[in-house]
Scaffold this active site. Structure first.
Site, PDB file in Angstrom:
ATOM      1  CG  ASP A 188       9.781  97.450  54.757  1.00 27.89           C
ATOM      2  OD1 ASP A 188      10.689  98.152  54.286  1.00 27.89           O
ATOM      3  OD2 ASP A 188       8.787  97.098  54.103  1.00 27.89           O
ATOM      4  CG  ASP A 215       4.794  96.546  52.135  1.00 28.09           C
ATOM      5  OD1 ASP A 215       4.173  96.525  53.209  1.00 28.09           O
ATOM      6  OD2 ASP A 215       5.565  95.638  51.778  1.00 28.09           O
ATOM      7  CG  ASP A 229       2.715  99.061  56.633  1.00 27.20           C
ATOM      8  OD1 ASP A 229       2.680  98.683  57.820  1.00 27.20           O
ATOM      9  OD2 ASP A 229       3.286  98.429  55.730  1.00 27.20           O
TER      10      ASP A 229
END
Length: 831
Positions: free
Chosen positions: A299, A565, A569
């Site tokens: 990310d 996080d 996810d």
């Protein structure tokens, strides 16, 4: 609560920990060691010496056995200490109000009376009672078995104690709130019913299972050779006890019992060393997979960037300006609206940046209003809406903030205005800004029931807020290093496409092809796999997109690492070969689902972990090859006198001496080897390549045969010049010891022996000096010489015994570098 008061309560009541499983005690370690085949064989050998009427030899062997046990126990306890350090690092954490500020502390440091801040994805660290404004959905299945989340809300509307009570170890799956800790540790509900934290599971990795199979196979070969030697000795010499002793010596020299120790020590200490570099390994197989990663999905916010946002631009129509005291009325109103559209307390960096900008610009009116209700961000509406009551107005004030497209829909902008606004958003995004839109509305009658969703209000557009999040130091260099290592880096972000591409470009990631998450919805799995192979940046990605991408990349044959996080996810983290969770901003659910937790949330640490994982794998290969090689001359010297009809040269006590070199060499010297110069300039290793393949086996055996040839030559020379048996034993054994040291050097890192000597490794010099020093004592000091049945050598013969094995190793090193046929079969050759 003040820090001093919290420390006093922690000392008085103890840490917030549930009863744990007992750590490994030394008696348990000793019991496990006494079941090792090599030690059992040594004990049998000591008993045979006693039966042969040689109690002194039996006593010497007994002391030697104690030394082996001490060395092995030290390795086991060192591994246990490393695992305990990992348990301490991986303990849950909590956001707590201390000294007037929100801090992230280890959950074990919580005390009764602490105020904790809870949000979606948090594991509740202690029994607590909610207060203030808050509305939580909590998964209490571990306590009640009920899978449906339970709503907990404080306030007059739901004042019963049951709705305000929160149980330790339950999971927040929605909402946010604050609570006061009322019980910790064994006093919590979980503690009272006897639930305990599970210890880290010592799962066997594929490499460990492979090593166990290898050791079992070689052990069977050793036992078979033992039986054959006993039969040969009895048939030719007639002494069955001495024959049994010769067979046991050969079996001891054959069994590579160091291999399981190598795996345990390397994986445990490797994980511990990685944790010291901010990468906490929760599952040992992740270390093996690190060296095979071909795609790293990361990310953006907080991983590639610093996650310290700052408002840099406010825009409305043609007007734009940075925040500050000189803002126009319209832009001041936009900033105030952005501030009001956030929660009361937040650790979100964007919320904190907006709060700071509003305070510094003197436009924050939050303290003059009473919070009424929150409409949280959802998949249906990418916006957050807050409702406020002001003492000066009878109407309620509604402030909204979110994705520009979503806010444009809420405000029902005219098509021309919408197009102009989104063009402005694209321009800001191309400059690397994170863009949020703000809008406000009013609700005329404060007593009238509020709408069920935020789209029930009539919003007025107030402008755009641009935030910048700079790249972390070292990110461009880390991405370049990953690419050079054959690892493709792919960015997955929920940000605007232009923002994502701008950050990717500045990070050196490349934007040859980019895609929106919404585009993935129209693709089936096969087509997604083909498309994903050529895309560098995915923007506006939702958690379900991440899971599909991971599966598609795996199906295409890639070894995938995935960072994440959030609660959502977790499926993608579990599906990836290596799931990497953020330790700072990550939720407990994400950390539990991941194989590795980054303690600093930094992309640079991911690349360092890949480097460390490759180094650990290389060092395990070195140790395995050394173990295979070192048993060849030992076995040869044990077998040689039997084939020539001469007295035995290698006795069990000698094998114990050699084991005192082999074990430290494996667990100390090779574990500390620095990485090869090309460790990040070669392709990832093949994930299905076995640790002990044919090339590694042949390479190890070839190295051992070279040393064996030198030992045989020295033994033959000693027989030729009619050396006394004690001096022949001294000379042959010296050759084996120096040959073993040469094999350590041959298998160290570097392209040559000279290169290895230039690599810093104090453990190598410690082991070498200790081995040679003890060897000299065993030969030249009277009492140890009698124990080992040695006699001092003339200087010339000692020089031959010391130098010839080293020269043979040096010649093999020259051949290996000159002819590919002799090169060692390791992953370092894959480049």
């Amino acid at each position: 609560m003040s820090s001093s008061e919290a420390a006093a309560r922690l000392r008085r009541n103890g840490p917030n920990l549930l009863p744990r499983a007992q750590r490994t005690r030394w008696l348990g370690t000793l019991g496990n060691l006494l079941r090792e085949p090599m030690l059992l064989l040594l004990l049998v050998a000591a008993a045979i010496y006693w039966l042969l009427g040689d109690p002194q030899e039996a006593a010497v062997l007994g002391v030697s056995i104690l030394l082996v046990i001490a060395v092995t126990a030290y390795q086991e306890l060192k591994s246990e200490h490393a695992l305990q350090a990992l348990r301490d690092l991986s303990s849950p954490r909590a956001r707590v109000l201390r000294d007037g500020t929100t801090r992230l502390i280890a959950a074990r440091e919580l005390v009764t009376g602490d105020v904790i801040v809870l949000a979606e994805g948090d594991r509740i660290p202690a029994d607590a009672r909610m207060f203030g404004d808050g509305d939580l959905q909590v998964d209490e299945s571990m306590l009640t078995g009920e899978s449906v989340p339970v709503r907990h809300r404080s306030g007059a509307a739901m004042a019963d104690s049951e709705s305000e009570w929160l149980g330790a170890s339950t999971l927040v799956v929605g909402g946010q709130g604050t609570a006061e800790v009322i019980a910790t540790g064994a006093d919590t509900t979980v503690g009272r019913i006897g639930a305990a934290l599970r210890s880290i599971r010592k799962e066997l990795s594929p490499m460990q299972r492979e090593m166990r199979r290898v050791v079992a196979t070689l052990a069977l070969i050793g036992l078979a050779s033992c039986a054959l030697v006993v039969a040969l000795y009895v048939s030719t010499r007639g002494h069955w006890l001495e024959g049994l002793l010769a067979g046991i010596t050969l079996a001891i020299s054959n069994v590579p019992e160091e291999l399981p120790v190598v795996m345990t020590v390397f994986l445990a200490l490797g994980a511990w060393r990685m944790a010291r570099h901010q990468a906490l390994v929760r599952r040992a197989p992740a270390i093996e997979a690190l060296g095979a990663i071909t795609v790293l999905c990361t990310d953006k916010t907080g991983t590639l960037t610093e996650n310290h946002m700052a408002v840099t631009e406010l825009a409305l129509g043609a007007e734009a300006a940075p925040p500050g005291a000189g803002l126009s009325t319209a832009l001041r109103r936009a900033l105030e609206c952005a501030d009001l559209a956030g929660p009361q307390r937040s650790t979100d960096p964007m919320e904190q940046a907006i709060r700071t900008a509003a305070r510094d610009s003197g436009v924050s009116g939050r303290h003059e209003r009473e919070h009424v209700r929150e409409y949280p961000l959802s998949d249906e509406l990418l916006a957050k809406v807050e409702v406020w009551r002001s003492s000066e107005l009878s109407a309620l004030q509604i402030a909204g903030k979110g994705a520009p497209e979503a806010m444009a829909d809420l405000c029902a902008l005219e098509p021309a205005t919408r197009a102009q606004t989104l063009a402005r958003v694209d321009d800001m995004a191309r400059r690397g800004l994170r863009v949020l839109a703000v809008a406000e509305a009013t609700w005329p009658d404060a007593d009238e029931a509020l709408p069920a969703s935020a789209d029930g209000f009539q919003f007025t557009w107030r402008g755009l807020v641009g935030l910048a999040d700079p790249l972390r130091d070292g990110v461009p260099e880390a991405i370049a290093e990953a690419r050079e290592a054959g690892v493709r880096v792919v960015m997955l972000t929920g940000d605007h496409l232009q923002t994502a591409c701008a950050v990717a470009s500045s990070a050196g990631l490349g934007t040859r092809v980019s895609a929106l998450g919404s585009e993935l919805d129209a693709l089936d799995d096969d087509e997604l796999g083909r498309r994903a192979a050529g895309i560098d940046v995915f923007a506006r990605v939702r958690p379900e997109h991440k899971l599909r991408l991971v599966r598609a990349l795996k199906q295409a044959g890639d070894v995938v690492a995935m960072t994440g996080d959030g609660v959502n996810d977790a499926p993608a983290l579990m599906a990836a070969h290596v799931g990497i969770a953020m330790g700072g901003r990550g939720t407990d659910v994400a950390r539990e689902a991941a194989s590795i937790v980054l303690l600093d949330d930094n992309f640079v640490t991911v690349v360092k972990a890949i480097r460390r994982g490759r180094t650990i794998h290389d060092n395990i290969l070195r140790a395995v090859r050394f173990v295979l090689a070192v048993h060849v001359p030992i076995t040869g010297l044990a077998l040689l006198p039997l084939l020539t009809g001469a007295p035995l040269v290698l006795l069990p006590v000698h094998v114990v001496f050699l084991e005192m070199i082999v074990d430290p060499a494996c667990s100390i010297v090779f574990e500390r080897e620095p990485p090869e110069a090309n460790v990040m300039r070669r392709p990832p290793r093949q994930p299905n390549r076995p640790l002990l393949d044919l090339a590694t086996l042949l390479s190890g055996l070839a190295e051992g045969l070279i040393v064996l040839a030198a030992v045989v030559g020295i033994y033959a020379y000693g027989r030729h010049v009619d050396l006394p048996q004690a001096q022949l034993a001294s000379m042959s054994f010296t050759a084996v010891v120096t040959g073993n040291l040469g094999l350590i050097l041959l298998n160290r890192s570097g392209t040559s022996i000279l290169g290895a000597l230039q690599q810093p490794n104090a453990a190598f010099w410690l082991v070498s000096c200790a081995a040679l020093g003890l060897l000299m004592i065993a030969i030249w000091v009277d009492m140890p010489a009698r124990w080992f049945r040695f006699a001092p050598l003339p200087p010339g013969l000692m020089a031959i015994a010391l130098l010839l094995p080293l020269l043979s190793v040096l010649c093999f090193d020259l051949l290996r570098r000159r002819f590919p046929l002799f090169r060692r079969g390791t992953s370092t050759d894959s480049s």
